[in-house]
Design a protein around this motif. Structure first.
Motif, PDB file in Angstrom:
ATOM      1  N   TRP A 296       0.818  -1.217   0.000  1.00  0.00           N
ATOM      2  CA  TRP A 296       0.000   0.000   0.000  1.00  0.00           C
ATOM      3  C   TRP A 296       0.846   1.259   0.000  1.00  0.00           C
ATOM      4  O   TRP A 296       0.434   2.277  -0.543  1.00  0.00           O
ATOM      5  CB  TRP A 296      -0.959  -0.040   1.193  1.00  0.00           C
ATOM      6  CG  TRP A 296      -1.797  -1.269   1.121  1.00  0.00           C
ATOM      7  CD1 TRP A 296      -2.848  -1.504   0.279  1.00  0.00           C
ATOM      8  CD2 TRP A 296      -1.595  -2.464   1.859  1.00  0.00           C
ATOM      9  NE1 TRP A 296      -3.324  -2.772   0.463  1.00  0.00           N
ATOM     10  CE2 TRP A 296      -2.575  -3.397   1.435  1.00  0.00           C
ATOM     11  CE3 TRP A 296      -0.704  -2.859   2.847  1.00  0.00           C
ATOM     12  CZ2 TRP A 296      -2.680  -4.671   1.948  1.00  0.00           C
ATOM     13  CZ3 TRP A 296      -0.796  -4.131   3.372  1.00  0.00           C
ATOM     14  CH2 TRP A 296      -1.779  -5.025   2.921  1.00  0.00           C
TER      15      TRP A 296
ATOM     16  N   GLN B  49     -11.692  -9.643   1.122  1.00  0.00           N
ATOM     17  CA  GLN B  49     -10.836  -8.542   1.565  1.00  0.00           C
ATOM     18  C   GLN B  49     -10.533  -7.592   0.409  1.00  0.00           C
ATOM     19  O   GLN B  49     -10.623  -6.366   0.557  1.00  0.00           O
ATOM     20  CB  GLN B  49      -9.513  -9.085   2.121  1.00  0.00           C
ATOM     21  CG  GLN B  49      -9.566  -9.595   3.550  1.00  0.00           C
ATOM     22  CD  GLN B  49      -8.208 -10.090   3.998  1.00  0.00           C
ATOM     23  OE1 GLN B  49      -7.743 -11.152   3.574  1.00  0.00           O
ATOM     24  NE2 GLN B  49      -7.553  -9.315   4.845  1.00  0.00           N
ATOM     25  N   GLN B  50     -10.149  -8.160  -0.728  1.00  0.00           N
ATOM     26  CA  GLN B  50      -9.784  -7.334  -1.877  1.00  0.00           C
ATOM     27  C   GLN B  50     -10.976  -6.529  -2.387  1.00  0.00           C
ATOM     28  O   GLN B  50     -10.856  -5.336  -2.689  1.00  0.00           O
ATOM     29  CB  GLN B  50      -9.231  -8.223  -3.001  1.00  0.00           C
ATOM     30  CG  GLN B  50      -7.893  -8.866  -2.691  1.00  0.00           C
ATOM     31  CD  GLN B  50      -6.783  -7.845  -2.505  1.00  0.00           C
ATOM     32  OE1 GLN B  50      -6.795  -6.772  -3.110  1.00  0.00           O
ATOM     33  NE2 GLN B  50      -5.817  -8.179  -1.665  1.00  0.00           N
TER      34      GLN B  50
ATOM     35  N   TYR C  98     -11.923  -3.756  -0.035  1.00  0.00           N
ATOM     36  CA  TYR C  98     -10.967  -2.648  -0.116  1.00  0.00           C
ATOM     37  C   TYR C  98     -11.488  -1.557  -1.057  1.00  0.00           C
ATOM     38  O   TYR C  98     -11.526  -0.371  -0.709  1.00  0.00           O
ATOM     39  CB  TYR C  98      -9.625  -3.190  -0.603  1.00  0.00           C
ATOM     40  CG  TYR C  98      -8.541  -2.158  -0.815  1.00  0.00           C
ATOM     41  CD1 TYR C  98      -8.077  -1.380   0.231  1.00  0.00           C
ATOM     42  CD2 TYR C  98      -7.965  -1.984  -2.074  1.00  0.00           C
ATOM     43  CE1 TYR C  98      -7.068  -0.449   0.041  1.00  0.00           C
ATOM     44  CE2 TYR C  98      -6.958  -1.060  -2.281  1.00  0.00           C
ATOM     45  CZ  TYR C  98      -6.508  -0.299  -1.220  1.00  0.00           C
ATOM     46  OH  TYR C  98      -5.511   0.622  -1.413  1.00  0.00           O
TER      47      TYR C  98
ATOM     48  N   LEU D 153     -11.745  -0.566   4.137  1.00  0.00           N
ATOM     49  CA  LEU D 153     -10.609  -0.651   3.219  1.00  0.00           C
ATOM     50  C   LEU D 153      -9.361  -1.176   3.927  1.00  0.00           C
ATOM     51  O   LEU D 153      -8.491  -1.796   3.305  1.00  0.00           O
ATOM     52  CB  LEU D 153     -10.350   0.696   2.541  1.00  0.00           C
ATOM     53  CG  LEU D 153      -9.761   1.866   3.339  1.00  0.00           C
ATOM     54  CD1 LEU D 153      -8.246   1.831   3.347  1.00  0.00           C
ATOM     55  CD2 LEU D 153     -10.228   3.192   2.740  1.00  0.00           C
TER      56      LEU D 153
ATOM     57  N   VAL E  81      -8.039  -5.164   4.297  1.00  0.00           N
ATOM     58  CA  VAL E  81      -7.132  -5.852   3.380  1.00  0.00           C
ATOM     59  C   VAL E  81      -5.730  -5.990   3.968  1.00  0.00           C
ATOM     60  O   VAL E  81      -4.940  -6.840   3.541  1.00  0.00           O
ATOM     61  CB  VAL E  81      -7.085  -5.106   2.024  1.00  0.00           C
ATOM     62  CG1 VAL E  81      -6.250  -3.837   2.127  1.00  0.00           C
ATOM     63  CG2 VAL E  81      -6.565  -6.004   0.913  1.00  0.00           C
TER      64      VAL E  81
END
Length: 386
Positions: free
Chosen positions: A189, A308-309, A312, A345, A348
């Motif tokens: 990230w 999770q993705q 996000y 978000l 993730v």
């Protein structure tokens, strides 16, 4: 609830909600009258120069309501009201707020309601003050210049299509700067944020050379924010450098928030547009509920990681919407949505370990808490006639 005869009934009914909602851009608590009256004048001046607001004297920072001492005595109430009037006279130009009393559980609270003033700035001891979130502070030189831009130029800025593109960039910068600092410093990230910062800086520079930006006197400010984003994009990470990276991210977010408040917030968003946004949030809430319910039933088949993705991206969108003035929602609900969006978000970044499914279950549990909170917020949305 018993309302004292000297208290305003409507304000008394609103008082518990205002106290529980905490301080914000339009609400300030004071446990007691400050020893320096100028401290109170600064709060009132900041409200007048911003969106207006209410100062609640007799409410503590934690939202408890100890009240003004001896508020049942009319002489005490009269004395407090005279003091407030006197405080307002040291503001330049003077401010004339509404002064009322509210009561809750036998405690009296002085409510000073300040409307947004007709002047761009209000001064105390020669310094202009503005409201930034729950804080009243001196205006920066750039903010003073922006406030003194001729009204015609301001109107041109509000009505120009470039403003929409600018608002989108600024909201994204604010979303990133409000994301948990620990997540921002982790790969991948941190690399994504650096790349996004470079993209946003480029977009701001493209906007800064338009006739709209030059005529609106915001070209230099767009370049200044772009330079702050350059610092983010070019930051070199090293052991012990996390705080410095957080500083440059926060500086970019702060500058974006200032410009958004001055240029974007005054523009009214149509009820139709707001309705579309709220309906989209409600739809995303239903989608998330179904997604995480499925993931919770089969945690070992890759559904958790996939959820999770997808979450996000959904969290990014929900969080970004909350940086716009959605007047159909109370500010407390808007802030809840922002917190939930940022939380979604950040799911993730939760790691999966070889621990027999314990870490997977933790992710599911955290997700379901956030989804339930989102559903509860959606329940507070206004209902629209079809």
């Amino acid at each position: 609830m018993i309302i004292e005869p000297w208290a305003d009934a409507q304000l008394s009914e609103e008082l518990p909600r205002l106290a529980q909602g905490g301080e914000s851009e339009t609400v300030e608590f004071k446990r007691e009258l400050p020893k320096q009256v100028r401290d109170l004048a600064k709060e009132i001046a900041a409200f007048a120069a911003s969106r207006g607001g209410r100062l609640l004297l007799g409410v503590a920072d934690d939202g408890s309501i100890p009240g003004v001492a001896n508020a049942h005595d009319s002489a005490v109430r009269d004395d407090f009201e005279r003091r407030i009037v006197g405080v307002c006279q040291i503001i330049d130009p003077p401010v004339r707020p509404q002064i009322n009393w509210a009561s809750a559980n036998g405690s009296g609270v002085l409510v000073v309601t300040v409307e947004k003033g007709s002047e761009s700035l209000y001064y105390v001891d020669g310094r202009a003050y503005i409201r930034h979130g729950p804080v009243s502070r001196p205006a920066t030189p750039a903010e003073i210049r922006a406030a003194l831009v001729p009204a015609a130029a301001t109107e041109r800025a509000k009505n120009h299509p470039e403003l929409s593109a600018l608002a989108d960039v600024l909201a994204n910068v604010r979303r990133w700067s409000d994301t948990d600092a620990n997540m921002r410093s982790l790969k991948p990230w941190v690399d994504e944020w650096s790349a996004d910062a470079e993209t946003y800086a480029s977009k701001l520079r493209d906007l800064s050379v338009t006739d709209w930006a030059i005529d609106s006197h915001v070209d230099e400010r767009l370049e200044a924010i772009a330079e702050k984003l350059d610092e983010v994009a070019q930051f070199r990470h090293y052991i012990g450098g996390g705080d410095s990276f957080d500083d440059v991210c926060s500086a970019a977010g702060f500058a974006a928030a200032e410009l958004m408040r001055e240029l974007v917030d005054p523009v009214e968003i149509s009820q139709e547009t707001q309705r579309e946004v709220l309906e989209a949030v409600a739809k995303l809430a239903r989608k998330l509920a179904q997604m995480w319910e499925r993931a919770g039933k089969e945690i070992f088949d890759g559904r958790v990681e996939k959820a999770q993705q997808e979450t996000y991206g959904i969290g990014q969108q929900i969080a970004k919407w909350t940086y716009f003035r959605l007047s159909l929602l109370p500010e407390s609900t808007l802030l809840d949505l922002r917190r939930i969006g940022l939380g979604l978000l950040q799911l993730v970044s939760m790691r999966v370990y070889m621990d027999g499914g314990t870490s997977l279950q933790h992710i599911v549990d955290d997700a379901q808490v956030l989804v339930n909170e989102l559903k509860a917020s959606v329940e507070e949305f206004p209902r629209f006639d079809r």
